[in-house]
Motif scaffolding. Structure first.
Motif, PDB file in Angstrom:
ATOM      1  N   ASP A 130      50.719  35.257  40.718  1.00 37.53           N
ATOM      2  CA  ASP A 130      50.141  34.353  39.712  1.00 37.53           C
ATOM      3  C   ASP A 130      50.886  34.458  38.386  1.00 37.53           C
ATOM      4  O   ASP A 130      51.089  33.460  37.698  1.00 37.53           O
ATOM      5  N   GLU A 169      52.809  31.380  36.545  1.00 36.31           N
ATOM      6  CA  GLU A 169      52.479  30.996  35.165  1.00 36.31           C
ATOM      7  C   GLU A 169      53.739  30.944  34.302  1.00 36.31           C
ATOM      8  O   GLU A 169      53.930  30.022  33.510  1.00 36.31           O
ATOM      9  N   SER A 211      55.660  38.771  30.297  1.00 35.89           N
ATOM     10  CA  SER A 211      54.272  38.310  30.397  1.00 35.89           C
ATOM     11  C   SER A 211      53.260  39.338  29.896  1.00 35.89           C
ATOM     12  O   SER A 211      53.212  40.464  30.383  1.00 35.89           O
TER      13      SER A 211
END
Lengths: 118, 118
Positions: free
Chosen positions: B111, B115, A106
């Motif tokens: 979070d 995601e 990410s």
């Protein structure tokens, strides 16, 4: 029933495994598209990944998303976790079992790092 | 000159170490309060943490923030990284060397996970 299984390496240190279980418990309380969130481990802690997936199916999951809680795309992310997932998929072909990208992938981590280091 | 040193465990797998170096390179290009960002390793890869801090000081850093790129508060985060940091602090008492909270401590990871798994 859609289940999110957070999978980590597993540690000889019980507190580290508990950190992952607590993470799953926190996710479980949040608003999202999963009906339940659990934790499993590649080794050294329980449940192991195949048992974690099968336990979710036993609870009624028709879809299981496996999330690799790993920072780097090492052998564990590239080979070991997928092999565990495949072993269960073969036994439960009617259940949708997929793997999410691993944590280290990410780009949001950059912002998280800057906030912590700030 | 304020320097951010991202410290990871280090791996026998060169690609894993390069992932950390690339992360530091990406951070280096972003807007933030640091003049430069680098990477260092606890073991198995170079530079080791003390060398990474000293290299930053040699480049002119008057403040070095050490960021532990680790997911769990294991022995490495609790003992080994701080011991490396202390060893350099003793030699360079005029340089401000501090440690940031480790990555796994950020609630924002929840979070990020949702995601990725979403």
């Amino acid at each position: 029933m859609k289940y999110l299984l957070v999978v980590a390496h597993g540690s000889r240190r019980a507190e580290s495994n508990d950190e992952v279980r607590e993470l799953a418990a926190k996710l479980n309380k949040m608003e999202h598209g999963f009906d339940e969130v659990g934790a499993a481990f590649l080794e050294l802690a329980e449940p192991l990944i195949p048992d974690g997936i099968i336990s979710a199916i036993d609870k009624g999951a028709t879809e299981v998303v496996v999330f690799p809680y790993f920072l780097s795309a090492g052998r564990h992310v590239v080979k070991d976790v997928p092999a565990d997932v495949e072993s269960v998929k073969e036994k439960y072909p009617h259940i949708k079992i997929t793997s999410a990208p691993y944590l280290g992938e990410s780009p949001k981590l950059l912002d998280v790092i800057l906030e912590l280091a700030g």
